[in-house]
Write a protein that holds these residues in place. Structure first.
Motif, PDB file in Angstrom:
ATOM      1  N   VAL A 154       0.835  -1.210   0.000  1.00 22.02           N
ATOM      2  CA  VAL A 154       0.000   0.000   0.000  1.00 22.02           C
ATOM      3  C   VAL A 154       0.865   1.253   0.000  1.00 22.02           C
ATOM      4  CG1 VAL A 154      -1.613   1.291   1.431  1.00 22.02           C
ATOM      5  CG2 VAL A 154      -1.923  -1.169   1.122  1.00 22.02           C
ATOM      6  N   SER A 192      -8.893  -8.128  -2.895  1.00 19.37           N
ATOM      7  CA  SER A 192      -8.493  -7.793  -1.525  1.00 19.37           C
ATOM      8  C   SER A 192      -9.603  -7.036  -0.813  1.00 19.37           C
ATOM      9  CB  SER A 192      -7.231  -6.911  -1.570  1.00 19.37           C
ATOM     10  OG  SER A 192      -7.042  -6.251  -0.325  1.00 19.37           O
ATOM     11  N   TYR A 216      -2.659   1.051  -4.956  1.00 17.47           N
ATOM     12  CA  TYR A 216      -2.745  -0.420  -4.890  1.00 17.47           C
ATOM     13  C   TYR A 216      -4.201  -0.842  -4.825  1.00 17.47           C
ATOM     14  CZ  TYR A 216      -3.260  -4.921  -2.687  1.00 17.47           C
ATOM     15  OH  TYR A 216      -3.692  -6.192  -2.388  1.00 17.47           O
ATOM     16  N   ASN A 246      -6.814 -10.553   6.005  1.00 17.62           N
ATOM     17  CA  ASN A 246      -5.385 -10.477   6.356  1.00 17.62           C
ATOM     18  C   ASN A 246      -4.759 -11.861   6.450  1.00 17.62           C
ATOM     19  OD1 ASN A 246      -6.648  -7.863   7.077  1.00 17.62           O
ATOM     20  ND2 ASN A 246      -4.548  -7.367   7.706  1.00 17.62           N
ATOM     21  N   ASN A 265       5.981  -4.616   5.768  1.00 17.71           N
ATOM     22  CA  ASN A 265       4.987  -3.570   6.040  1.00 17.71           C
ATOM     23  C   ASN A 265       3.904  -4.102   6.972  1.00 17.71           C
ATOM     24  OD1 ASN A 265       5.968  -1.588   4.109  1.00 17.71           O
ATOM     25  ND2 ASN A 265       5.380  -3.092   2.553  1.00 17.71           N
ATOM     26  N   ASN A 266       3.623  -5.406   6.827  1.00 17.60           N
ATOM     27  CA  ASN A 266       2.466  -5.968   7.543  1.00 17.60           C
ATOM     28  C   ASN A 266       2.831  -6.402   8.964  1.00 17.60           C
ATOM     29  OD1 ASN A 266       1.590  -7.361   4.407  1.00 17.60           O
ATOM     30  ND2 ASN A 266       0.534  -5.673   5.395  1.00 17.60           N
ATOM     31  N   LEU A 267       1.814  -6.454   9.797  1.00 16.55           N
ATOM     32  CA  LEU A 267       1.993  -6.684  11.231  1.00 16.55           C
ATOM     33  C   LEU A 267       2.694  -7.995  11.565  1.00 16.55           C
ATOM     34  CD1 LEU A 267       1.383  -5.851  14.201  1.00 16.55           C
ATOM     35  CD2 LEU A 267      -0.759  -7.145  13.987  1.00 16.55           C
ATOM     36  N   SER A 283       6.410  -1.286  16.365  1.00 18.28           N
ATOM     37  CA  SER A 283       5.646  -0.052  16.621  1.00 18.28           C
ATOM     38  C   SER A 283       4.172  -0.377  16.463  1.00 18.28           C
ATOM     39  CB  SER A 283       6.023   1.036  15.605  1.00 18.28           C
ATOM     40  OG  SER A 283       7.392   1.325  15.707  1.00 18.28           O
ATOM     41  N   TYR A 285       0.813   0.892  15.743  1.00 16.23           N
ATOM     42  CA  TYR A 285       0.364   2.143  15.127  1.00 16.23           C
ATOM     43  C   TYR A 285      -0.982   2.592  15.710  1.00 16.23           C
ATOM     44  CZ  TYR A 285       3.974   1.265  11.597  1.00 16.23           C
ATOM     45  OH  TYR A 285       5.167   1.037  10.969  1.00 16.23           O
ATOM     46  N   ARG A 298      -8.410  -6.442  12.796  1.00 15.89           N
ATOM     47  CA  ARG A 298      -8.422  -7.003  11.453  1.00 15.89           C
ATOM     48  C   ARG A 298      -8.885  -8.459  11.468  1.00 15.89           C
ATOM     49  NH1 ARG A 298      -7.812  -2.428  11.015  1.00 15.89           N
ATOM     50  NH2 ARG A 298      -6.376  -1.191   9.705  1.00 15.89           N
ATOM     51  N   ARG A 359      -0.869   5.013  11.710  1.00 18.66           N
ATOM     52  CA  ARG A 359      -0.292   4.992  10.342  1.00 18.66           C
ATOM     53  C   ARG A 359      -1.354   5.600   9.420  1.00 18.66           C
ATOM     54  NH1 ARG A 359       1.199  -0.879   7.906  1.00 18.66           N
ATOM     55  NH2 ARG A 359      -1.044  -1.115   8.111  1.00 18.66           N
ATOM     56  N   ASP A 362      -4.770   3.956   7.673  1.00 19.93           N
ATOM     57  CA  ASP A 362      -5.334   2.828   8.428  1.00 19.93           C
ATOM     58  C   ASP A 362      -6.755   3.140   8.883  1.00 19.93           C
ATOM     59  OD1 ASP A 362      -3.287   1.098   8.204  1.00 19.93           O
ATOM     60  OD2 ASP A 362      -2.429   1.416  10.189  1.00 19.93           O
TER      61      ASP A 362
HETATM   62  C1  WQD Z   1      -2.714  -4.731  10.387  1.00 20.11           C
HETATM   63  C2  WQD Z   1      -2.859  -3.912  11.677  1.00 20.11           C
HETATM   64  C3  WQD Z   1      -1.930  -1.727  11.535  1.00 20.11           C
HETATM   65  C4  WQD Z   1       2.225  -3.077  11.094  1.00 20.11           C
HETATM   66  C5  WQD Z   1      -2.779  -4.670   4.471  1.00 20.11           C
HETATM   67  C6  WQD Z   1      -3.174  -4.123   3.133  1.00 20.11           C
HETATM   68  C7  WQD Z   1      -4.298  -4.958   2.578  1.00 20.11           C
HETATM   69  C8  WQD Z   1      -3.906  -6.420   2.574  1.00 20.11           C
HETATM   70  C9  WQD Z   1      -3.446  -6.903   3.935  1.00 20.11           C
HETATM   71  C10 WQD Z   1      -3.154  -6.988   0.362  1.00 20.11           C
HETATM   72  C11 WQD Z   1      -3.243  -2.479  11.408  1.00 20.11           C
HETATM   73  C12 WQD Z   1      -1.176  -2.579  12.545  1.00 20.11           C
HETATM   74  C13 WQD Z   1       0.850  -3.030  11.225  1.00 20.11           C
HETATM   75  C14 WQD Z   1       3.036  -2.623  12.162  1.00 20.11           C
HETATM   76  C15 WQD Z   1       1.059  -2.130  13.429  1.00 20.11           C
HETATM   77  N1  WQD Z   1      -2.884  -6.662   1.625  1.00 20.11           N
HETATM   78  N2  WQD Z   1       0.290  -2.579  12.380  1.00 20.11           N
HETATM   79  N3  WQD Z   1       2.420  -2.174  13.300  1.00 20.11           N
HETATM   80  O1  WQD Z   1      -3.081  -2.651   6.805  1.00 20.11           O
HETATM   81  O2  WQD Z   1      -4.840  -4.323   7.577  1.00 20.11           O
HETATM   82  O3  WQD Z   1      -3.862  -4.564   5.329  1.00 20.11           O
HETATM   83  O4  WQD Z   1      -2.391  -6.017   4.337  1.00 20.11           O
HETATM   84  O5  WQD Z   1      -4.202  -7.195  -0.133  1.00 20.11           O
HETATM   85  O6  WQD Z   1      -4.524  -4.537   1.266  1.00 20.11           O
HETATM   86  O7  WQD Z   1      -3.667  -2.818   3.353  1.00 20.11           O
HETATM   87  O8  WQD Z   1      -2.482  -5.070   7.307  1.00 20.11           O
HETATM   88  O9  WQD Z   1      -0.669  -6.064   8.626  1.00 20.11           O
HETATM   89  O10 WQD Z   1      -0.283  -3.800   7.570  1.00 20.11           O
HETATM   90  O11 WQD Z   1      -1.837  -4.011   9.523  1.00 20.11           O
HETATM   91  O12 WQD Z   1       0.533  -1.716  14.472  1.00 20.11           O
HETATM   92  O13 WQD Z   1       4.306  -2.631  12.107  1.00 20.11           O
HETATM   93  O14 WQD Z   1      -1.598  -3.898  12.324  1.00 20.11           O
HETATM   94  O15 WQD Z   1      -2.126  -0.405  12.013  1.00 20.11           O
HETATM   95  O16 WQD Z   1      -4.128  -2.056  12.446  1.00 20.11           O
HETATM   96  P1  WQD Z   1      -3.605  -4.041   6.818  1.00 20.11           P
HETATM   97  P2  WQD Z   1      -1.223  -4.756   8.232  1.00 20.11           P
END
Ligand code: WQD
Length: 404
Positions: A154, A192, A216, A246, A265-267, A283, A285, A298, A359, A362
């Motif tokens: 994203v 997605s 995206y 997710n 990027n993802n959690l 971190s 967010y 999520r 972030r 979000d």
């Molecule tokens: C999940 C939660 C963050 C990282 C993304 C894409 C979506 C799909 C799945 C492709 C949120 C929090 C995250 C971190 C955090 N991908 N977080 N610290 O944003 O729900 O979806 O991935 O299709 O299109 O947008 O997933 O894992 O990034 O975040 O606190 O270091 O974890 O704020 O609440 P997201 P994510």
């Protein structure tokens, strides 16, 4: 047999003997004829019996209106793609994998083959390469396509919109053109939950309006529209757009899993690298969202549940026509802190974390109404967040430097 003729008397005997031999030969030939006719009939009868058994054996598969279909999996060495390849092979599909390896590794092919015990055909091909994609269809009779290939970060898409629109949209248009030129009319598309945008309220249902907040997300919205329009133009087309929530976790073997390039990027992959000591601190967010503990909620779904959902979607696409969007989620939400707690349980150690600012982009809460997949496919997700984190940690432990 050799007969020497010496005198008249003897010649009568000889003639008589010859008559005897020729009579017995005639009888022998008659017996042989009869016997060969019998053998021929027996062979025909056996062939009939074999055909009955063959049809019976494959009847149920024929009842599934297809047998031993060959599926092209674009992006098949990626996280979800590789798990779906394993599941397709387990269900006796033949697969051809196409990937440009821009965000995955060739070694994933070996891992897929190791898990499944089957060889697969792999092409290092970019979906924007019309000739390369055409070559795949010329060399393999493809019955259906599962289309994962695409850029998917994203934040990156905000910085590089042209690359995202060119790769994801143009690449998909090339694929669809080559499919049409080769009479392939079935596609399962990796969409997605991001298409639900900011204006819908969870639980999300497939009939809600779609929108996006980043390039995206817009590529997913636009590709779904392109596929809908293709189904209007050709009533024989069959499209299932799977809207993932997710995906996390890994194959139980630990041979394949989420292996992103660079800083995740993802959690969950980020937590995994903190647990593995590769990253210092997570971190969180924002903890001031309107959620039970203030952190983002999520719908996390095990990647193996997601893979089995794709097999159901292929099965559905082989038997139906038209466009269907289907959520693949658990229907339940978990907060960031709940995921962290589950991961700490899985890895047996605390995850170093801090509360950071929200972030941008979000939303507070995102989870699926998963009832359509249950109704249409008879499919539902099985794994809970503890199992997902345990499988993710198992993969991370076994592959501290990713798949190589
Ligand atoms: C999940 C939660 C963050 C990282 C993304 C894409 C979506 C799909 C799945 C492709 C949120 C929090 C995250 C971190 C955090 N991908 N977080 N610290 O944003 O729900 O979806 O991935 O299709 O299109 O947008 O997933 O894992 O990034 O975040 O606190 O270091 O974890 O704020 O609440 P997201 P994510």
């Amino acid at each position: 047999c050799v007969i020497s003729i010496q005198s008249d008397e003897k010649s009568d005997c000889a003639i008589c003997a010859l008559d005897l031999i020729s009579a017995s030969l005639r009888i022998y030939i008659i017996i042989l004829n009869k016997y060969s006719t019998f053998l021929l009939n027996l062979q025909l009868h056996l062939a009939k019996i074999k055909k009955i058994y063959y049809n019976n054996k494959y009847r149920n598969i024929y009842e599934r209106t297809y047998i031993m279909s060959r599926i092209l999996v674009t992006g098949g060495t990626g996280f979800i793609g590789s798990h779906t390849c394993v599941e397709l092979l387990k269900n006796n599909f033949e697969i051809v994998v196409m990937d440009n390896l821009s965000n995955s590794k060739r070694a994933a092919v070996d891992r897929i083959e190791k898990i499944s015990g089957k060889k697969i055909t792999f092409y290092k091909t970019d979906m924007c390469d019309y000739d390369g994609v055409t070559q795949i269809f010329k060399e393999n009779s493809i019955d259906a396509v599962v289309h994962f290939a695409g850029l998917k970060a994203v934040g990156e898409s905000v910085k590089m919109p042209l690359e995202y629109y060119t790769n994801n949209i143009h690449g998909t248009l090339v694929l669809l053109r080559v499919m049409r030129e080769n009479g392939c009319k079935r596609i399962v598309f990796s969409s997605s939950a991001t298409v639900y945008g900011m204006n819908n309220v969870a639980p999300y249902t497939e009939d809600m309006p779609t929108s996006a907040t980043n390039p995206y997300g817009y590529t997913k919205v636009m590709i779904e529209q392109i596929l809908k329009d293709c189904c209007v133009a050709d009533a024989e087309m069959s499209v299932v757009a799977l809207r993932y929530f997710n995906p996390i976790g890994a194959h139980k073997s630990g041979l394949i899993g989420e292996d992103p390039n660079g800083i995740p990027n993802n959690l969950v992959p980020y937590i995994a690298q903190v647990a593995a000591g590769k990253l210092e601190q997570l971190s969180v967010y924002g903890n001031d969202y309107d959620t039970p503990d203030g952190t983002g909620v999520r719908d996390y779904i095990h990647v193996e549940d997601l893979a089995s959902g794709h097999v159901c979607a292929i099965d559905y696409a082989m038997k139906n026509k038209g466009f269907e969007a289907v959520n693949l989620g658990t229907g339940k939400g978990s907060s960031v802190l709940e995921v962290v707690a589950a991961y700490e349980k899985a890895c047996g150690k605390p995850i170093n974390k801090r509360i950071a600012p929200r972030r941008s982009g979000d939303i507070a809460t995102c989870f699926a109404d998963a009832s359509k997949a249950k109704k249409l496919f008879g499919w539902e997700a099985k794994a809970d967040i503890d199992e997902m984190c345990a499988d993710s940690w198992n993969f991370t432990k076994l592959n501290p430097n990713g798949i190589n």
